[in-house]
Design a protein around this motif. Structure first.
Motif, short mmCIF file in Angstrom:
data_model
loop_
_atom_site.label_atom_id
_atom_site.label_comp_id
_atom_site.label_asym_id
_atom_site.label_seq_id
_atom_site.Cartn_x
_atom_site.Cartn_y
_atom_site.Cartn_z
N ALA A 65 0.83 -1.20 0.00
CA ALA A 65 0.00 0.00 0.00
C ALA A 65 0.86 1.25 0.00
N SER A 66 1.89 1.27 0.85
CA SER A 66 2.70 2.47 0.97
C SER A 66 3.44 2.78 -0.32
N SER A 67 3.84 1.72 -1.07
CA SER A 67 4.66 1.96 -2.25
C SER A 67 3.87 2.67 -3.36
N TYR A 68 2.54 2.63 -3.32
CA TYR A 68 1.74 3.34 -4.33
C TYR A 68 1.44 4.77 -3.89
N PHE A 69 1.74 5.08 -2.68
CA PHE A 69 1.31 6.36 -2.13
C PHE A 69 2.25 7.47 -2.56
N PRO A 70 1.70 8.62 -3.02
CA PRO A 70 2.59 9.70 -3.45
C PRO A 70 3.46 10.18 -2.29
N ALA A 71 4.76 10.27 -2.52
CA ALA A 71 5.68 10.64 -1.43
C ALA A 71 5.53 12.12 -1.11
N GLY A 72 5.69 12.44 0.16
CA GLY A 72 5.80 13.83 0.60
C GLY A 72 4.61 14.70 0.24
N ILE A 73 3.37 14.22 0.46
CA ILE A 73 2.26 15.11 0.13
C ILE A 73 2.28 16.28 1.10
N ALA A 74 2.08 17.47 0.55
CA ALA A 74 2.37 18.68 1.31
C ALA A 74 1.16 19.20 2.08
N TYR A 75 -0.06 18.88 1.64
CA TYR A 75 -1.15 19.71 2.14
C TYR A 75 -1.68 19.37 3.52
N ASN A 76 -1.31 18.22 4.05
CA ASN A 76 -1.83 17.93 5.40
C ASN A 76 -0.75 17.95 6.47
N ALA A 77 0.44 18.37 6.14
CA ALA A 77 1.54 18.57 7.10
C ALA A 77 2.22 17.28 7.55
N GLY A 78 1.75 16.11 7.09
CA GLY A 78 2.41 14.85 7.46
C GLY A 78 2.11 14.46 8.90
N PRO A 79 2.41 13.20 9.28
CA PRO A 79 2.02 12.72 10.61
C PRO A 79 2.49 13.61 11.77
N HIS A 80 3.74 14.08 11.73
CA HIS A 80 4.22 14.93 12.83
C HIS A 80 3.51 16.27 12.85
N GLY A 81 3.56 16.91 11.67
CA GLY A 81 2.98 18.24 11.56
C GLY A 81 1.49 18.23 11.81
N TYR A 82 0.83 17.09 11.60
CA TYR A 82 -0.63 17.06 11.70
C TYR A 82 -1.10 17.41 13.11
N LEU A 83 -0.44 16.82 14.09
CA LEU A 83 -0.86 17.08 15.47
C LEU A 83 -0.65 18.55 15.80
N ASP A 84 0.41 19.11 15.26
CA ASP A 84 0.68 20.52 15.45
C ASP A 84 -0.41 21.36 14.77
N LEU A 85 -0.82 20.94 13.57
CA LEU A 85 -1.89 21.64 12.86
C LEU A 85 -3.18 21.62 13.68
N VAL A 86 -3.49 20.45 14.25
CA VAL A 86 -4.71 20.35 15.07
C VAL A 86 -4.63 21.34 16.23
N ALA A 87 -3.50 21.35 16.91
CA ALA A 87 -3.37 22.21 18.10
C ALA A 87 -3.41 23.69 17.71
N ARG A 88 -2.73 24.04 16.63
CA ARG A 88 -2.70 25.46 16.23
C ARG A 88 -4.07 25.91 15.76
N ALA A 89 -4.76 25.05 15.01
CA ALA A 89 -6.09 25.42 14.53
C ALA A 89 -7.04 25.58 15.72
N ARG A 90 -6.96 24.64 16.66
CA ARG A 90 -7.83 24.71 17.85
C ARG A 90 -7.61 26.04 18.60
N ASP A 91 -6.34 26.45 18.72
CA ASP A 91 -6.05 27.68 19.46
C ASP A 91 -6.45 28.93 18.68
N ALA A 92 -6.48 28.82 17.35
CA ALA A 92 -6.69 30.01 16.53
C ALA A 92 -8.15 30.43 16.41
N VAL A 93 -9.07 29.48 16.57
CA VAL A 93 -10.49 29.80 16.31
C VAL A 93 -11.40 29.26 17.43
N ASP A 94 -12.62 29.75 17.45
CA ASP A 94 -13.58 29.28 18.47
C ASP A 94 -14.50 28.18 17.93
#
Ligand SMILES: Cc1cc2nc3c(=O)[nH]c(=O)nc-3n(C[C@H](O)[C@H](O)[C@H](O)COP(=O)(O)O)c2cc1C
Length: 336
Positions: free
Chosen positions: A72-101
């Motif tokens: 499955a992984s070998s068909y997956f496009p490498a380095g997709i940019a728009y969701n920040a990747g597994p590490h960045g994703y948690l950061d995105l969740v936290a930043r978005a949560r803090d930024a809006v109500d």
């Protein structure tokens, strides 16, 4: 005017949700969506394959010579940019949560019940108000039965449910043999809401290059019809889960139709990609104008107003509607 609605047990100020797309992967744009009136935002999905790739890399670092190459992984496009990747994703969740109500709904996208679902817990810890699980699977193996494909969905929902306490929505495509029965099973498995529907990607063939083309086409308003049908059949009939109409919203008309069919919330992506996040303002003002013109003071007043009556005759009625729609054709005279 009370546009408030309850979706997944979350009190939303209005039913319009910006669904998962590259637009919702940027905190600045999420702020703009909130300022334009969005009731909630779904972040772009984090994909099972991305999490597995990361796990694999960690494994390769710790066990030299380990041989593992999941297909499955070998068909997956490498380095997709728009969701920040597994590490960045948690950061995105936290930043978005803090930024809006408004509520931030994170999205996990996968099909198998495996280790990657542990990520759901991390997403909850990062502060998501709810989690949307997108089960995007084309059962392309002809030996997989419908019953098996459904059982796999239910097992996956149970696995994710067991890992989080936040509300859980499930986004699905409509191509199951008896969608109603699956919806009830998912409700029993712990889904707090269903997102109807996922748009099945439709590849095309490029006749010049002679290759498959995966270019995404944005949706049109006539694509709401399958969602309208199933929302009208399921609304108020699931023991627990709420329903979001998704696909084909271009104007306030589609929002209103989904609500009349019985949706608790309505999602939109293509219209926002075409017209910008501010388009939510025009969806909301169109909804308010329509309600005012009919002396209606709330979204609650129209929710499910066009839902067909319950009863044993439902299938016969749908047969009748089908034949009527065939007979309604008024094109140019048929040439013989
Ligand atoms: C460019 C693009 C990216 C998308 N990314 C995601 C995604 O990451 N996760 C997901 O569940 N849906 C994703 N979708 C699907 C949308 O959330 C939505 O379900 C679909 O576009 C149908 O809604 P619409 O008719 O309002 O566009 C994406 C759609 C587009 C056009």
């Amino acid at each position: 005017m009370d546009l408030g609605t309850d979706y997944l047990g979350l009190g939303l100020r209005n039913p319009i949700i910006a669904s998962a797309s590259p637009l919702t992967g940027d905190v600045g744009t999420i702020r703009l969506l909130e300022d334009s009136g969005a009731g909630a935002v779904v972040l772009p999905s984090l994909f099972e394959e991305q999490i597995r790739q990361e796990e694999l890399q960690a494994e390769m670092l710790t066990s030299i010579g380990a041989e593992s190459s999941p297909e499955a992984s070998s068909y997956f496009p490498a380095g997709i940019a728009y969701n920040a990747g597994p590490h960045g994703y948690l950061d995105l969740v936290a930043r978005a949560r803090d930024a809006v109500d408004i509520p931030i709904i994170a999205s996990l996208n996968g099909t198998t019940e495996a280790g990657w679902v542990d990520y759901a817990r991390l997403i909850e810890q990062a502060g998501a108000a709810a989690l949307e699980l997108n089960i995007y699977r084309i059962a392309s193996d002809p030996f997989v039965t419908g019953a098996q494909a459904e059982a796999d969905c239910v097992a996956l929902v149970k696995a994710v449910r067991a890992r989080v306490g936040i509300p859980l929505a499930v986004k699905l495509h409509p191509y199951f043999s008896a969608f109603g029965a699956l919806a009830i099973q998912l409700d029993h498995a712990g889904a707090d809401g269903l997102v109807l529907f996922n748009r099945l990607y439709q590849p095309d063939i490029d006749l010049v290059q002679l290759r498959w083309s995966n270019e995404i086409a944005l949706s049109d308003a006539d694509e709401i019809r399958l969602g309208l049908l199933w929302i009208s059949l399921l609304s108020e009939r699931l023991p627990h889960a709420s329903l979001a109409g998704s696909t084909g919203v271009r104007t306030a008309d589609e929002v209103i139709k989904y609500l009349l069919a019985g949706a608790d919330a309505v999602m939109t992506t293509s219209a926002l990609l075409r017209n910008g996040p501010e388009h939510i303002r025009s969806l909301l003002s169109g909804l308010e104008t329509w309600l005012k013109a009919r002396d209606l003071a709330s979204v609650a007043a129209i929710k499910g107003l066009m839902r067909p009556p319950l009863g044993a005759k439902a299938e016969a009625r749908e047969r009748g509607n089908y034949v009527q729609s065939l007979m309604s054709y008024r094109g140019p005279p048929i040439r013989r």
